[in-house]
Motif scaffolding. Structure first.
Motif, PDB file in Angstrom:
ATOM      1  N   GLY A  34      17.255 -30.361 -32.301  1.00  0.00           N
ATOM      2  CA  GLY A  34      16.563 -29.362 -33.111  1.00  0.00           C
ATOM      3  C   GLY A  34      15.964 -28.258 -32.257  1.00  0.00           C
ATOM      4  N   VAL A  35      15.268 -28.652 -31.187  1.00  0.00           N
ATOM      5  CA  VAL A  35      14.629 -27.648 -30.318  1.00  0.00           C
ATOM      6  C   VAL A  35      15.694 -26.759 -29.679  1.00  0.00           C
ATOM      7  CG1 VAL A  35      13.315 -27.346 -28.204  1.00  0.00           C
ATOM      8  CG2 VAL A  35      12.599 -29.041 -29.864  1.00  0.00           C
ATOM      9  N   LEU A  36      16.757 -27.393 -29.162  1.00  0.00           N
ATOM     10  CA  LEU A  36      17.759 -26.600 -28.463  1.00  0.00           C
ATOM     11  C   LEU A  36      18.478 -25.648 -29.419  1.00  0.00           C
ATOM     12  CD1 LEU A  36      19.245 -29.044 -25.830  1.00  0.00           C
ATOM     13  CD2 LEU A  36      17.491 -27.289 -25.574  1.00  0.00           C
ATOM     14  N   PHE A  37      18.779 -26.111 -30.633  1.00  0.00           N
ATOM     15  CA  PHE A  37      19.453 -25.233 -31.596  1.00  0.00           C
ATOM     16  C   PHE A  37      18.547 -24.065 -31.975  1.00  0.00           C
ATOM     17  CE2 PHE A  37      23.218 -27.476 -33.783  1.00  0.00           C
ATOM     18  CZ  PHE A  37      23.699 -27.858 -32.560  1.00  0.00           C
ATOM     19  N   THR A  38      17.249 -24.344 -32.134  1.00  0.00           N
ATOM     20  CA  THR A  38      16.327 -23.262 -32.471  1.00  0.00           C
ATOM     21  C   THR A  38      16.311 -22.214 -31.362  1.00  0.00           C
ATOM     22  OG1 THR A  38      14.999 -24.946 -33.543  1.00  0.00           O
ATOM     23  CG2 THR A  38      13.991 -22.796 -33.260  1.00  0.00           C
ATOM     24  N   ILE A  39      16.205 -22.698 -30.115  1.00  0.00           N
ATOM     25  CA  ILE A  39      16.185 -21.779 -28.971  1.00  0.00           C
ATOM     26  C   ILE A  39      17.499 -20.995 -28.910  1.00  0.00           C
ATOM     27  CG2 ILE A  39      15.967 -21.643 -26.463  1.00  0.00           C
ATOM     28  CD1 ILE A  39      13.509 -22.829 -27.333  1.00  0.00           C
ATOM     29  N   VAL A  62       9.392 -12.222 -29.810  1.00  0.00           N
ATOM     30  CA  VAL A  62       8.133 -12.618 -30.440  1.00  0.00           C
ATOM     31  C   VAL A  62       8.297 -13.970 -31.125  1.00  0.00           C
ATOM     32  CG1 VAL A  62       6.530 -12.060 -32.287  1.00  0.00           C
ATOM     33  CG2 VAL A  62       7.248 -10.313 -30.711  1.00  0.00           C
ATOM     34  N   GLY A  63       9.435 -14.139 -31.839  1.00  0.00           N
ATOM     35  CA  GLY A  63       9.698 -15.425 -32.462  1.00  0.00           C
ATOM     36  C   GLY A  63       9.790 -16.529 -31.422  1.00  0.00           C
ATOM     37  N   LEU A  64      10.481 -16.238 -30.326  1.00  0.00           N
ATOM     38  CA  LEU A  64      10.639 -17.213 -29.255  1.00  0.00           C
ATOM     39  C   LEU A  64       9.286 -17.596 -28.664  1.00  0.00           C
ATOM     40  CD1 LEU A  64      13.186 -18.469 -28.159  1.00  0.00           C
ATOM     41  CD2 LEU A  64      13.225 -16.769 -26.359  1.00  0.00           C
ATOM     42  N   LEU A  65       8.441 -16.579 -28.424  1.00  0.00           N
ATOM     43  CA  LEU A  65       7.099 -16.832 -27.872  1.00  0.00           C
ATOM     44  C   LEU A  65       6.320 -17.774 -28.774  1.00  0.00           C
ATOM     45  CD1 LEU A  65       5.764 -13.320 -26.775  1.00  0.00           C
ATOM     46  CD2 LEU A  65       5.973 -15.314 -25.333  1.00  0.00           C
ATOM     47  N   ALA A  66       6.263 -17.417 -30.067  1.00  0.00           N
ATOM     48  CA  ALA A  66       5.436 -18.194 -30.986  1.00  0.00           C
ATOM     49  C   ALA A  66       5.966 -19.612 -31.107  1.00  0.00           C
ATOM     50  CB  ALA A  66       5.390 -17.515 -32.347  1.00  0.00           C
ATOM     51  N   ILE A  67       7.294 -19.740 -31.251  1.00  0.00           N
ATOM     52  CA  ILE A  67       7.851 -21.075 -31.454  1.00  0.00           C
ATOM     53  C   ILE A  67       7.733 -21.918 -30.194  1.00  0.00           C
ATOM     54  CG2 ILE A  67      10.020 -22.303 -31.798  1.00  0.00           C
ATOM     55  CD1 ILE A  67      10.586 -20.780 -34.117  1.00  0.00           C
ATOM     56  N   CYS A  68       8.087 -21.341 -29.040  1.00  0.00           N
ATOM     57  CA  CYS A  68       8.049 -22.130 -27.811  1.00  0.00           C
ATOM     58  C   CYS A  68       6.635 -22.575 -27.486  1.00  0.00           C
ATOM     59  CB  CYS A  68       8.592 -21.314 -26.643  1.00  0.00           C
ATOM     60  SG  CYS A  68      10.363 -21.214 -26.636  1.00  0.00           S
ATOM     61  N   TYR A  69       5.697 -21.616 -27.447  1.00  0.00           N
ATOM     62  CA  TYR A  69       4.367 -21.965 -26.951  1.00  0.00           C
ATOM     63  C   TYR A  69       3.543 -22.708 -27.991  1.00  0.00           C
ATOM     64  CZ  TYR A  69       5.049 -19.210 -22.757  1.00  0.00           C
ATOM     65  OH  TYR A  69       5.503 -18.746 -21.566  1.00  0.00           O
ATOM     66  N   LEU A  70       3.721 -22.375 -29.273  1.00  0.00           N
ATOM     67  CA  LEU A  70       2.885 -23.023 -30.287  1.00  0.00           C
ATOM     68  C   LEU A  70       3.529 -24.290 -30.836  1.00  0.00           C
ATOM     69  CD1 LEU A  70       1.494 -19.971 -32.235  1.00  0.00           C
ATOM     70  CD2 LEU A  70       0.392 -21.345 -30.493  1.00  0.00           C
ATOM     71  N   ALA A  71       4.765 -24.152 -31.373  1.00  0.00           N
ATOM     72  CA  ALA A  71       5.366 -25.305 -32.034  1.00  0.00           C
ATOM     73  C   ALA A  71       5.845 -26.331 -31.017  1.00  0.00           C
ATOM     74  CB  ALA A  71       6.521 -24.853 -32.920  1.00  0.00           C
ATOM     75  N   PHE A  72       6.473 -25.861 -29.933  1.00  0.00           N
ATOM     76  CA  PHE A  72       7.056 -26.786 -28.963  1.00  0.00           C
ATOM     77  C   PHE A  72       6.175 -26.923 -27.728  1.00  0.00           C
ATOM     78  CE2 PHE A  72      11.320 -25.192 -30.821  1.00  0.00           C
ATOM     79  CZ  PHE A  72      11.134 -25.999 -31.930  1.00  0.00           C
ATOM     80  N   GLY A  73       4.865 -26.754 -27.923  1.00  0.00           N
ATOM     81  CA  GLY A  73       3.943 -26.810 -26.792  1.00  0.00           C
ATOM     82  C   GLY A  73       3.917 -28.163 -26.101  1.00  0.00           C
ATOM     83  N   GLU A  74       4.346 -29.220 -26.816  1.00  0.00           N
ATOM     84  CA  GLU A  74       4.323 -30.551 -26.209  1.00  0.00           C
ATOM     85  C   GLU A  74       5.559 -30.814 -25.357  1.00  0.00           C
ATOM     86  OE1 GLU A  74       1.862 -32.659 -26.296  1.00  0.00           O
ATOM     87  OE2 GLU A  74       0.693 -31.274 -27.530  1.00  0.00           O
ATOM     88  N   ALA A  77      22.724 -19.446 -38.831  1.00  0.00           N
ATOM     89  CA  ALA A  77      23.045 -20.800 -39.278  1.00  0.00           C
ATOM     90  C   ALA A  77      22.591 -21.825 -38.238  1.00  0.00           C
ATOM     91  CB  ALA A  77      24.541 -20.921 -39.526  1.00  0.00           C
ATOM     92  N   VAL A  78      22.875 -21.538 -36.963  1.00  0.00           N
ATOM     93  CA  VAL A  78      22.470 -22.454 -35.895  1.00  0.00           C
ATOM     94  C   VAL A  78      20.954 -22.604 -35.874  1.00  0.00           C
ATOM     95  CG1 VAL A  78      22.405 -22.746 -33.404  1.00  0.00           C
ATOM     96  CG2 VAL A  78      24.493 -21.983 -34.494  1.00  0.00           C
ATOM     97  N   LEU A  79      20.274 -21.468 -35.982  1.00  0.00           N
ATOM     98  CA  LEU A  79      18.809 -21.479 -35.966  1.00  0.00           C
ATOM     99  C   LEU A  79      18.260 -22.313 -37.124  1.00  0.00           C
ATOM    100  CD1 LEU A  79      16.194 -20.205 -34.809  1.00  0.00           C
ATOM    101  CD2 LEU A  79      16.514 -18.350 -36.399  1.00  0.00           C
ATOM    102  N   LEU A  80      18.825 -22.090 -38.295  1.00  0.00           N
ATOM    103  CA  LEU A  80      18.331 -22.788 -39.484  1.00  0.00           C
ATOM    104  C   LEU A  80      18.580 -24.286 -39.370  1.00  0.00           C
ATOM    105  CD1 LEU A  80      16.924 -21.831 -41.942  1.00  0.00           C
ATOM    106  CD2 LEU A  80      19.074 -21.714 -43.134  1.00  0.00           C
ATOM    107  N   PHE A  81      19.733 -24.650 -38.807  1.00  0.00           N
ATOM    108  CA  PHE A  81      20.026 -26.067 -38.654  1.00  0.00           C
ATOM    109  C   PHE A  81      19.027 -26.705 -37.687  1.00  0.00           C
ATOM    110  CE2 PHE A  81      22.456 -29.745 -37.194  1.00  0.00           C
ATOM    111  CZ  PHE A  81      22.775 -30.293 -38.410  1.00  0.00           C
ATOM    112  N   GLY A  82      18.751 -25.999 -36.588  1.00  0.00           N
ATOM    113  CA  GLY A  82      17.762 -26.511 -35.632  1.00  0.00           C
ATOM    114  C   GLY A  82      16.405 -26.666 -36.278  1.00  0.00           C
ATOM    115  N   MET A  83      16.001 -25.641 -37.047  1.00  0.00           N
ATOM    116  CA  MET A  83      14.697 -25.704 -37.701  1.00  0.00           C
ATOM    117  C   MET A  83      14.629 -26.869 -38.676  1.00  0.00           C
ATOM    118  SD  MET A  83      13.814 -21.766 -38.563  1.00  0.00           S
ATOM    119  CE  MET A  83      12.978 -20.697 -37.394  1.00  0.00           C
TER     120      MET A  83
END
Lengths: 195, 505
Positions: B214-219, B260-272, B174-180
């Protein structure tokens, strides 16, 4: 503020939001599980109405069909089938300390998100641009076909795993080659006694 | 037009999942379901290889990465390497389960069905490059594991394990989905590349607050999945109560999928916004290592010890992420960090699966996972005791076993960035390596040096043989741990995969 009240959809919002909050409040505080579930119906119906107000018809009717139609009925079936006590449930209520902690956490979270949403979107005017259901269907089976298929595997796994965990194991498992497995017979009788 | 070659690994595994169910209904011995599952996993390797070596094959006229469904699903060197890792670990996990399920008379066909369905989710996660696919893949990874954790139906501990895991898992989803949803609301994009483009300069605008939440909840949602401290409290109870092969599965495949999810999201989506998640994960890494190791010191049960050790190992895997804390960490430094995480995941899979294999084998004979009962193991089961030493010293990072290379690249990546905060994290990691060595070696020393406690039926245990499937799994993991330790260049192919993936940083 006067301006805000002259608009019809804001009145509609108030009419929807008040029962929604009330339903949510009662479904948490109610001591009777069945009442909680029924109050949840109000909350969910109101959220469907909010989606309608935003022009998202498909989402609104999905909420009605899936949540009110299926999930709530599943809750009620679950309560009936597991033979949980239907009346007042005193054990459901926690100590005041736990309640206070939960209230503090949810209050802080509410404040945080409200402030963030208002500073973020406070002045933004939402242009109503309803998505047609056919577009949702198109994207679901083209762009999002992989998640769509994966969800069906999730449901199948939940179904089969749920059956294995919920069913009573045969009391006398045969030899390991043909038996259906299961726990040792002592545990099975203990379980059977309760059920 | 759908590129069926690119989807072949997922399709074959999905077919295997169904085949396992069908074989389960046939009037044959139940262990055939495991055989079908293993064959299916083996068949899944074929398209992974043909996709990986596409350029040197005649029938395959594709080069570079394949993007499908509007950039939501990508087959590249990185995703293929991870799919290979998932398939390999799943192969070992099935082998670990066969004897255990059979001797305890648990349900078999459904178990392999759930395990392979969960692996299918991991494959999907490795390729998914948008929020929806990633979330659904993650749910397919975790959903079946809730049920598998409760597989010892008659045992209260197993029920507790499943229930705790379920409630925490649902909360984290739920937390992840809310962040996303907040991230989507701010950027208006679902694909990682779109989110990255949409998040340029967002921290300076009105939407910064929502985006940060959003970023923190996703993480945070992923932190639950990889059981990073302080979101770890479900881990020890679940690990101890669940059937041991499920614990092995949880601590390796389900955890790797989270990373793997963390890698992809952190480096690709949150690269900025690298400093944002860098700070969060710096704290989580330091806490996970320290708390995990300190509590592991006091454990008297091998499974709980491995539970806390896997929390601490998760901290080590997070260390390269934490190195992104400083704003001047970019380009090749991030690439190095990325490579370090992937390498650590591969080596960790071998060591931890092997360690749990030994626990299953010994636990099956002694009927106990208490460390004091394991004293003097070497005198009556020398083979298992040697492997115990091998895997535990590898987890501690002693050369020339594979674990040292994982730790080596981890330290190299942190120190390469050269910032003070990264250096501090390296010091924390170094201190923790020493603490970890103490408790790992304590178990090994007791198994080799101490006297056998009274009441252990030594003669009987000498007669017992380890199930052939378990022997096979132990041999595979031992070879992995020893060979990678001596020839770490074997997995340097991963560096290439990481480079292609990281070329966009």
């Amino acid at each position: 503020m006067n301006d805000w009240l002259t608009q019809a959809e804001n009145w509609a919002f108030i009419l929807i939001a008040l029962p929604m909050v009330l339903g949510a409040w009662r479904s948490v505080t109610s001591r009777n599980v069945v009442h909680s579930v029924l109050f949840l119906v109000i909350t969910l119906a109101a959220s469907a109405a909010l989606f309608l107000l935003l022009g998202a018809e498909f989402v609104a009717w999905s909420v009605v069909l899936v949540y009110i139609g299926a999930v709530i009925v599943l809750f009620l079936f679950g309560i009936m089938i597991t033979r949980a006590p239907l009346g007042m449930e005193t054990e459901l209520s926690h100590s005041n300390q736990t309640k206070l902690g939960a209230a503090l956490v949810s209050g802080a979270l509410f404040a945080l998100i409200t402030v963030a949403v208002i500073t973020g979107f406070g002045e933004t005017e939402i242009v109503s641009n309803p998505t047609r259901t056919s577009e949702i269907g198109q994207s679901m089976f083209e762009r999002f076909v992989i998640p769509f298929e994966v969800v069906s595997v999730v449901l199948l796994a939940a179904l089969i795993g749920g059956i294995v965990l919920a069913r009573r194991d045969p009391a006398e498992p045969g030899d390991s080659s043909s038996s259906l497995g299961g726990a040792q017979s002592a545990h099975v009788t203990a379980e059977g006694g309760e059920a | 037009m759908i590129d069926y070659h690119a989807l072949a690994p997922e399709l074959i595994l999905a077919g295997t999942v169904m085949a396992v169910l069908i074989v389960d209904m046939l009037p044959v011995r139940k262990h055939w379901t495991a055989v079908v599952g293993l064959l299916g996993l083996f068949a899944t390797v074929v398209p992974i290889l043909t996709l990986g070596f596409c350029e040197s094959l005649d029938f395959c006229d594709y080069s570079g990465s394949r993007e499908m469904f509007g950039g939501s699903y990508v087959i590249d060197a990185f995703s293929l390497a991870l799919k290979g890792l998932f398939i390999g670990s799943a192969f070992v996990a099935v082998l670990l389960s066969v004897g255990y399920l059979e001797s305890n008379r648990f349900w078999q066909g459904e178990f392999y069905f759930l395990m392979l369905a969960s692996v299918l989710g991991a494959l999907v996660m490795a390729s998914s490059r948008d929020l929806v696919t990633m979330f659904v893949g993650l749910e397919l990874v975790t959903g079946p594991t809730f049920l598998m954790a409760g597989w010892r139906k008659g045992e209260a501990r197993s029920n507790e394990a499943a229930l705790k895991f379920f409630i925490i898992g649902v909360l984290s989803a739920a937390v992840l989905l809310f962040g996303m949803s907040l991230v989507y609301g701010v950027t208006g994009e679902l694909t990682f590349t779109g989110i990255r483009a949409g998040s340029v300069g967002v921290l300076d605008g009105d939407l910064s607050g929502l985006f940060i939440i959003g970023v923190l909840f996703t993480i945070l949602g992923f932190a639950f999945k990889v059981s990073a401290v302080p979101f770890h409290f479900w881990t020890p109870d679940t690990y101890e109560g669940a059937p041991t092969p499920v614990t092995a599965y949880l601590s390796v495949i389900s955890k790797t999928a989270g990373f793997v999810g963390l890698l992809a999201i952190c480096y690709l989506a949150f690269g900025e916004v690298t400093t944002l998640w860098g700070t969060g994960l710096w704290v989580l890494a330091a806490l996970s290592m320290t708390v995990g190791n300190l509590i592991a010191l006091r454990q008297t049960n091998v499974v709980r010890l491995l539970g806390y050790s896997s929390i601490a190992q998760g901290g080590f895997i997070l260390v390269p992420f934490g190195a992104a804390i400083a704003a001047d960490v970019t380009g090749s430094d991030l690439e190095e960090a990325f490579f370090a995480t992937v390498t650590y995941l591969v080596i960790y899979a071998f060591m931890n699966l092997g360690a749990f294999g030994v626990v299953i084998a010994v636990g099956n004979r002694l009927r106990s996972a208490e460390i004091k009962d394991w004293a003097g193991l070497f005198s009556y089961a020398p083979g298992l005791a040697t492997m115990l030493g091998l895997f535990f010293f590898s987890l501690a990072g002693i050369p020339p076993l594979a674990g040292w290379f994982a730790k080596f690249v981890m330290f190299r990546s942190v120190l390469a960035s050269g910032s003070g905060w990264a250096g501090a994290l390296a010091v924390v990691a170094a201190v923790n390596s020493v603490i970890a060595f103490y408790y790992y070696s304590k178990v090994v020393v007791s198994a080799f040096m101490e006297k056998v406690p009274d009441g252990v039926p030594v003669a009987e245990i000498r007669e017992q043989r380890t199930a052939p499937s378990l022997q096979f799994a132990l041999v595979l993991t031992t070879i992995g741990v020893v060979v990678i330790g001596f020839y770490p260049t074997l997995i340097s192919g991963l560096a290439e995969a990481a480079k292609t993936f990281a070329s966009g940083f």
